[in-house]
Motif scaffolding. Structure first.
Motif, mmCIF file in Angstrom:
data_model
loop_
_atom_site.group_PDB
_atom_site.id
_atom_site.type_symbol
_atom_site.label_atom_id
_atom_site.label_comp_id
_atom_site.label_asym_id
_atom_site.label_seq_id
_atom_site.Cartn_x
_atom_site.Cartn_y
_atom_site.Cartn_z
ATOM 1 N N GLY A 243 0.775 -1.233 0.000
ATOM 2 C CA GLY A 243 0.000 0.000 0.000
ATOM 3 C C GLY A 243 0.805 1.282 0.000
ATOM 4 O O GLY A 243 0.227 2.388 -0.016
ATOM 5 N N MET A 244 2.142 1.198 0.027
ATOM 6 C CA MET A 244 2.964 2.407 -0.010
ATOM 7 C C MET A 244 2.888 3.037 -1.396
ATOM 8 O O MET A 244 2.775 2.329 -2.402
ATOM 9 N N PRO A 245 2.958 4.369 -1.492
ATOM 10 C CA PRO A 245 2.799 5.031 -2.796
ATOM 11 C C PRO A 245 3.905 4.706 -3.794
ATOM 12 O O PRO A 245 3.664 4.651 -4.995
ATOM 13 N N ASN A 246 5.128 4.459 -3.310
ATOM 14 C CA ASN A 246 6.243 4.100 -4.185
ATOM 15 C C ASN A 246 7.371 3.510 -3.351
ATOM 16 O O ASN A 246 7.322 3.531 -2.104
ATOM 17 N N SER A 247 8.399 2.999 -4.030
ATOM 18 C CA SER A 247 9.499 2.338 -3.331
ATOM 19 C C SER A 247 10.323 3.319 -2.490
ATOM 20 O O SER A 247 10.878 2.949 -1.455
#
Length: 336
Positions: A243-247
């Motif tokens: 669920g994180m927006p990006n790495s």
């Protein structure tokens, strides 16, 4: 950051074994839910246990049991050290584990079950202190714990009364636990539960001590650990699935919690190093706070007529009178 510089970890996960034992002072801010039976014993200081059913203080010497699948948070107040055992049913066959989701209850353990479980934990600690311990003896202790824990009765009347804020807070926690991998905001939680935005924000600060976004990131990072340690998926895939927006956001949140990057965490685990910057200690290094367990008498036999216990000094037979028998290395036959 976790706030302990040393800990002990007997991790069954590393070799596919169901039982793990740890001693640490990590201060948790996020709820956990796993398919294992958890026993946590306070060795030092004071903790707080928060579950769906109750919130309670845990003082030195108290033992709490967490049933498989129950969401919970155990956090320390000051100078806390806790011993935790997990027995992971995912590492057992169904024939061995049975219906584990129905067999246990979450509670603070008291009375006879407390003494029996503490006795078995003591046996495990004494066993794994040995360089070449007997795996079958460890299996026996593990199954004894499951047998005792499954027989502990649970009374709703023994639970402390909860206020409205606790109930609302747990509603928010359970909603996040089910939707953390979605594009979730504080407004989503507030709208779904019919709370105001400011009230929902205050709930998190009051009960967790951190903001909503820090709590959500911690839940996502925790949920990603199994995939990270498995080593099959790359960081970008893992961050997307949790669920994180990006790495980049995933890596920054991970470093804030664990002090190192997720890739280094994975490398250290593969090399069988401690995956975080805290110092891993030997079990003997904790002897001063394990004194009650080290000196605990082990019950080797008990029925309605007698009880036979063993410690480092003597064998003890308890009937109507107490008898101490030295020279435990000799063969002794007792006829009642």
């Amino acid at each position: 950051m976790m706030n302990m510089t040393s800990y002990y970890d007997f991790s069954g996960q590393k070799f596919g074994y169901p039982l793990s034992l740890s001693i640490n002072s990590f201060d948790r801010h996020i709820f956990s839910r796993q398919n294992s039976l958890e026993l946590s014993y306070v060795l030092q200081g004071e903790y707080q246990i928060v579950t769906e059913k109750f919130t309670s203080k845990l003082s030195k010497g108290e033992l709490v049991m967490i049933a498989p699948g129950d969401i919970h948070l155990i956090s320390h107040k000051k100078d806390g050290v806790i011993l935790t055992i997990h027995i992971d049913f995912d590492r057992m066959t169904t024939a061995m584990s049975g219906n584990s989701n129905e067999a246990f209850s979450t509670m603070i353990v008291t009375n006879q079950a407390y003494d029996q479980l503490k006795n078995k934990i003591s046996g495990i600690l004494k066993l794994i202190r040995q360089e070449n311990y007997n795996l079958y003896t460890l299996n026996a202790y593990m199954m004894d714990i499951l047998s005792i824990a499954s027989r502990v009765s649970f009374s709703m009347s023994s639970l402390p009364l909860q206020d409205e804020a606790h109930k609302n807070y747990m509603q928010a926690i359970l909603y996040i636990d089910s939707h953390y991998n979605e594009n979730l905001t504080l407004g989503d939680v507030a709208d779904t539960l019919s709370f105001s935005l400011s009230y929902t924000s205050k709930l998190f600060k009051k009960f967790t001590g951190i903001t909503f976004i820090k709590y959500l990131n911690s839940v996502r990072i925790r949920a990603s650990l199994e995939d990270l340690l498995e080593g099959i998926k790359n960081i970008s895939e893992i961050s997307d699935e949790c669920g994180m927006p990006n790495s980049k956001a995933y890596t920054e949140a991970f470093k804030e919690i664990y002090g190192i990057s997720p890739s280094n965490y994975r490398k250290r685990f593969k090399k069988n190093f401690a995956p975080t910057v805290e110092k891993e200690m030997k079990l003997h290094d904790f002897d001063s706070i394990l004194e009650d367990f080290i000196n605990e008498e082990e019950t080797v036999y008990e029925d309605e007529k007698c009880k036979i216990t063993l410690n480092a000094e003597h064998i003890k037979l308890e009937t109507e009178e107490e008898i101490k028998i030295s020279n435990k290395g000799k063969r002794i036959q007792i006829v009642l």
